[in-house]
Design a protein around this motif. Structure first.
Motif, PDB file in Angstrom:
ATOM      1  N   LYS A  42       8.279  -3.661  11.272  1.00 58.21           N
ATOM      2  CA  LYS A  42       8.677  -5.028  10.909  1.00 58.21           C
ATOM      3  C   LYS A  42      10.129  -5.294  11.312  1.00 58.21           C
ATOM      4  O   LYS A  42      10.444  -6.334  11.883  1.00 58.21           O
ATOM      5  CB  LYS A  42       8.485  -5.262   9.415  1.00 58.21           C
ATOM      6  CG  LYS A  42       8.911  -6.665   8.966  1.00 58.21           C
ATOM      7  CD  LYS A  42       8.807  -6.822   7.474  1.00 58.21           C
ATOM      8  CE  LYS A  42       9.189  -8.178   6.936  1.00 58.21           C
ATOM      9  NZ  LYS A  42      10.040  -9.041   7.696  1.00 58.21           N
TER      10      LYS A  42
ATOM     11  N   CYS B 231      -0.641  -8.056   7.446  1.00 62.21           N
ATOM     12  CA  CYS B 231      -0.211  -7.332   6.252  1.00 62.21           C
ATOM     13  C   CYS B 231      -0.809  -5.932   6.293  1.00 62.21           C
ATOM     14  O   CYS B 231      -1.774  -5.685   6.998  1.00 62.21           O
ATOM     15  CB  CYS B 231      -0.614  -8.057   4.971  1.00 62.21           C
ATOM     16  SG  CYS B 231      -2.335  -7.862   4.509  1.00 62.21           S
ATOM     17  N   ASN B 232      -0.181  -5.038   5.569  1.00 62.15           N
ATOM     18  CA  ASN B 232      -0.699  -3.685   5.413  1.00 62.15           C
ATOM     19  C   ASN B 232      -1.117  -3.569   3.950  1.00 62.15           C
ATOM     20  O   ASN B 232      -0.293  -3.277   3.083  1.00 62.15           O
ATOM     21  CB  ASN B 232       0.367  -2.643   5.774  1.00 62.15           C
ATOM     22  CG  ASN B 232      -0.165  -1.237   5.761  1.00 62.15           C
ATOM     23  OD1 ASN B 232      -1.076  -0.920   5.012  1.00 62.15           O
ATOM     24  ND2 ASN B 232       0.423  -0.380   6.578  1.00 62.15           N
TER      25      ASN B 232
ATOM     26  N   THR C 131       5.421   1.079   8.833  1.00 61.83           N
ATOM     27  CA  THR C 131       5.188  -0.370   8.837  1.00 61.83           C
ATOM     28  C   THR C 131       6.483  -1.134   8.612  1.00 61.83           C
ATOM     29  O   THR C 131       6.745  -2.148   9.269  1.00 61.83           O
ATOM     30  CB  THR C 131       4.141  -0.751   7.769  1.00 61.83           C
ATOM     31  OG1 THR C 131       2.935  -0.008   8.011  1.00 61.83           O
ATOM     32  CG2 THR C 131       3.829  -2.233   7.789  1.00 61.83           C
ATOM     33  N   THR C 132       7.300  -0.655   7.705  1.00 59.41           N
ATOM     34  CA  THR C 132       8.598  -1.304   7.453  1.00 59.41           C
ATOM     35  C   THR C 132       9.473  -1.256   8.698  1.00 59.41           C
ATOM     36  O   THR C 132      10.096  -2.257   9.075  1.00 59.41           O
ATOM     37  CB  THR C 132       9.314  -0.627   6.266  1.00 59.41           C
ATOM     38  OG1 THR C 132       8.506  -0.776   5.098  1.00 59.41           O
ATOM     39  CG2 THR C 132      10.683  -1.227   6.028  1.00 59.41           C
TER      40      THR C 132
ATOM     41  N   GLU D 127      -2.692  -1.554   2.090  1.00 62.12           N
ATOM     42  CA  GLU D 127      -2.601  -0.306   1.341  1.00 62.12           C
ATOM     43  C   GLU D 127      -1.162   0.090   1.021  1.00 62.12           C
ATOM     44  O   GLU D 127      -0.871   0.593  -0.050  1.00 62.12           O
ATOM     45  CB  GLU D 127      -3.269   0.827   2.120  1.00 62.12           C
ATOM     46  CG  GLU D 127      -3.156   2.142   1.412  1.00 62.12           C
ATOM     47  CD  GLU D 127      -4.465   2.885   1.360  1.00 62.12           C
ATOM     48  OE1 GLU D 127      -4.420   4.041   0.972  1.00 62.12           O
ATOM     49  OE2 GLU D 127      -5.509   2.314   1.706  1.00 62.12           O
ATOM     50  N   TYR D 128      -0.259  -0.140   1.957  1.00 61.77           N
ATOM     51  CA  TYR D 128       1.105   0.376   1.798  1.00 61.77           C
ATOM     52  C   TYR D 128       2.150  -0.697   1.499  1.00 61.77           C
ATOM     53  O   TYR D 128       3.145  -0.409   0.838  1.00 61.77           O
ATOM     54  CB  TYR D 128       1.507   1.164   3.046  1.00 61.77           C
ATOM     55  CG  TYR D 128       0.636   2.368   3.256  1.00 61.77           C
ATOM     56  CD1 TYR D 128       0.817   3.515   2.493  1.00 61.77           C
ATOM     57  CD2 TYR D 128      -0.389   2.357   4.193  1.00 61.77           C
ATOM     58  CE1 TYR D 128       0.010   4.626   2.661  1.00 61.77           C
ATOM     59  CE2 TYR D 128      -1.205   3.470   4.376  1.00 61.77           C
ATOM     60  CZ  TYR D 128      -0.990   4.593   3.603  1.00 61.77           C
ATOM     61  OH  TYR D 128      -1.789   5.690   3.775  1.00 61.77           O
ATOM     62  N   LEU D 129       1.968  -1.909   2.003  1.00 62.12           N
ATOM     63  CA  LEU D 129       2.912  -3.011   1.743  1.00 62.12           C
ATOM     64  C   LEU D 129       2.130  -4.300   1.506  1.00 62.12           C
ATOM     65  O   LEU D 129       2.243  -5.258   2.274  1.00 62.12           O
ATOM     66  CB  LEU D 129       3.869  -3.193   2.936  1.00 62.12           C
ATOM     67  CG  LEU D 129       4.816  -2.037   3.242  1.00 62.12           C
ATOM     68  CD1 LEU D 129       5.547  -2.288   4.549  1.00 62.12           C
ATOM     69  CD2 LEU D 129       5.813  -1.840   2.122  1.00 62.12           C
TER      70      LEU D 129
ATOM     71  N   GLY E 249       2.115   3.987   7.686  1.00 65.69           N
ATOM     72  CA  GLY E 249       2.336   4.048   6.247  1.00 65.69           C
ATOM     73  C   GLY E 249       3.431   3.062   5.874  1.00 65.69           C
ATOM     74  O   GLY E 249       3.806   2.190   6.671  1.00 65.69           O
ATOM     75  N   SER E 250       3.960   3.174   4.683  1.00 62.81           N
ATOM     76  CA  SER E 250       4.983   2.211   4.245  1.00 62.81           C
ATOM     77  C   SER E 250       6.246   2.289   5.097  1.00 62.81           C
ATOM     78  O   SER E 250       6.825   1.267   5.457  1.00 62.81           O
ATOM     79  CB  SER E 250       5.315   2.409   2.766  1.00 62.81           C
ATOM     80  OG  SER E 250       5.727   3.731   2.519  1.00 62.81           O
ATOM     81  N   TRP E 251       6.684   3.488   5.460  1.00 64.03           N
ATOM     82  CA  TRP E 251       7.917   3.651   6.242  1.00 64.03           C
ATOM     83  C   TRP E 251       7.714   3.174   7.670  1.00 64.03           C
ATOM     84  O   TRP E 251       8.537   2.438   8.217  1.00 64.03           O
ATOM     85  CB  TRP E 251       8.338   5.101   6.174  1.00 64.03           C
ATOM     86  CG  TRP E 251       9.675   5.512   6.691  1.00 64.03           C
ATOM     87  CD1 TRP E 251       9.982   6.780   7.089  1.00 64.03           C
ATOM     88  CD2 TRP E 251      10.891   4.772   6.849  1.00 64.03           C
ATOM     89  NE1 TRP E 251      11.306   6.845   7.488  1.00 64.03           N
ATOM     90  CE2 TRP E 251      11.878   5.620   7.361  1.00 64.03           C
ATOM     91  CE3 TRP E 251      11.222   3.439   6.625  1.00 64.03           C
ATOM     92  CZ2 TRP E 251      13.175   5.203   7.649  1.00 64.03           C
ATOM     93  CZ3 TRP E 251      12.523   3.014   6.908  1.00 64.03           C
ATOM     94  CH2 TRP E 251      13.473   3.893   7.414  1.00 64.03           C
TER      95      TRP E 251
END
Length: 114
Positions: A22, A49-50, A18-19, A52-54, A14-16
């Motif tokens: 990174k 890239c993601n 994936t971040t 959906e989330y980023l 998810g966004s967290w």
């Protein structure tokens, strides 16, 4: 004796998750990101890239997979970036896959309702 952490499995794309993946990759770690959905894993690996989330963040080269055993194989550390509502279920399923004696980091937030 301290073991250097080089390969990190991040479970949750998810966004967290994936971040955090990174940040780890930017710091020079080999990161394998586990995604629940194949299209997310494919986009991360192939397009960096993601969507959906980023969608506007270019990712460094990361390996992404939907197979937890692949993500966990050879991991020096495991980052759990899962919602608290699914953490118990996933950990139960992955119990035998978690590498013994490795660092586990939980990024979960929230409270499990059950």
């Amino acid at each position: 004796m301290t073991t250097e952490i080089q390969r990190v499995a991040v479970l949750g794309a998810g966004s967290w998750g994936t971040t955090f993946a990174k940040v780890l990759a930017d710091a020079g770690r080999d990161v394998v990101l586990w995604a629940r959905r194949p299209e997310i894993a494919e986009a991360i690996t192939e397009s960096r890239c993601n969507p959906e989330y980023l969608p506007d963040v270019e990712l460094p080269p990361l390996e992404a997979t939907t197979i937890a055993a692949v993500a966990l194989e050879g991991a020096d550390a495991v980052v759990l970036a899962l919602p608290s509502q699914t953490l118990r279920h996933n950990l139960s399923a992955w119990r035998t896959l978690l590498p013994p004696g490795r660092t586990l980091v939980s990024l979960a937030k929230g409270v499990e309702l059950g």
